[in-house]
Design a protein around this motif. Sequence first.
Motif, mmCIF file in Angstrom:
data_model
loop_
_atom_site.group_PDB
_atom_site.id
_atom_site.type_symbol
_atom_site.label_atom_id
_atom_site.label_comp_id
_atom_site.label_asym_id
_atom_site.label_seq_id
_atom_site.Cartn_x
_atom_site.Cartn_y
_atom_site.Cartn_z
ATOM 1 N N CYS A 137 4.516 0.367 -1.980
ATOM 2 C CA CYS A 137 3.605 1.229 -2.728
ATOM 3 C C CYS A 137 4.428 2.351 -3.356
ATOM 4 O O CYS A 137 5.275 2.939 -2.702
ATOM 5 C CB CYS A 137 2.554 1.799 -1.776
ATOM 6 S SG CYS A 137 1.586 3.141 -2.486
ATOM 7 N N CYS A 140 3.280 5.892 -1.361
ATOM 8 C CA CYS A 140 3.560 6.180 0.053
ATOM 9 C C CYS A 140 4.784 5.446 0.592
ATOM 10 O O CYS A 140 5.291 5.777 1.656
ATOM 11 C CB CYS A 140 2.339 5.863 0.919
ATOM 12 S SG CYS A 140 1.974 4.096 1.001
ATOM 13 N N PHE A 144 3.051 -3.562 1.287
ATOM 14 C CA PHE A 144 1.724 -4.165 1.331
ATOM 15 C C PHE A 144 1.740 -5.609 0.822
ATOM 16 O O PHE A 144 2.561 -5.971 -0.011
ATOM 17 C CB PHE A 144 0.731 -3.317 0.519
ATOM 18 C CG PHE A 144 0.458 -2.003 1.189
ATOM 19 C CD1 PHE A 144 -0.639 -1.840 2.013
ATOM 20 C CD2 PHE A 144 1.334 -0.936 1.044
ATOM 21 C CE1 PHE A 144 -0.873 -0.658 2.678
ATOM 22 C CE2 PHE A 144 1.113 0.260 1.711
ATOM 23 C CZ PHE A 144 0.005 0.399 2.526
ATOM 24 N N CYS A 157 -1.062 1.251 -3.225
ATOM 25 C CA CYS A 157 -1.746 0.527 -2.155
ATOM 26 C C CYS A 157 -3.192 0.988 -1.960
ATOM 27 O O CYS A 157 -3.616 2.011 -2.500
ATOM 28 C CB CYS A 157 -0.980 0.693 -0.849
ATOM 29 S SG CYS A 157 -1.262 2.283 -0.053
ATOM 30 N N CYS A 160 -3.589 4.625 -0.546
ATOM 31 C CA CYS A 160 -3.384 5.720 -1.499
ATOM 32 C C CYS A 160 -4.495 5.729 -2.547
ATOM 33 O O CYS A 160 -4.780 6.752 -3.138
ATOM 34 C CB CYS A 160 -2.032 5.566 -2.185
ATOM 35 S SG CYS A 160 -0.653 5.815 -1.057
HETATM 36 ZN ZN LIG Z 1 0.372 3.774 -0.642
#
Ligand SMILES: [Zn+2]
Length: 181
Positions: A137, A140, A144, A157, A160
């Motif tokens: 992501c 962050c 994922f 993601c 977020c």
């Molecule tokens: Zn994220």
Amino acid sequence: MAGKSVVGEAREIQRATELIELGARMQLLESEVKLSREKLLKLYKEIQGKSPPKGMLPFSTDWFMSWQPNVHASLFMGIYQYLINASELDEVEALIKAFRLYTEYEDTHEMEHVLSITRAWRLIRFFDAGMLTTTPCTKCGGRFVVHTYDLTKNYVCGLCHLPSRAGKTRVRADVVSMMRD
Ligand SMILES: [Zn+2]
């Protein structure tokens, strides 16, 4: 290998027992355990006290893409891939161990049990088949689960980019820290 030797068969029974105790369905058992279907059925009934549910799981990657399953699948995959890279476990041993760690993590954080062991196994198969992969992501840094051929250059993601109805935001930081490299 297994089948002919008693030790080999004992090992397969042990494996099947652990998988059944964790809730594995016949589909998983039949492809990962080297025992006859009859033996597996007998074992299943002995351990679960009933016949296994009929029917197959859908062979679709889409289930792993909706918000909540994606967070759980990504968490599980982070644990699984860590075990595969850092230990001598084979795929089934890693599945069992990763699934135990995943459910322990969920219990500790009072999260819902979203991923069953059979789903987790299907997830690994989708990775092996090159249909799914993980991508970081851009916000962050957690990794994922995504479709391999999706464009993921500016991926953000589900944690977020939280849907308004999603609760449990407090697990966010913990979950993400588990999914970083
Ligand atoms: Zn994220």
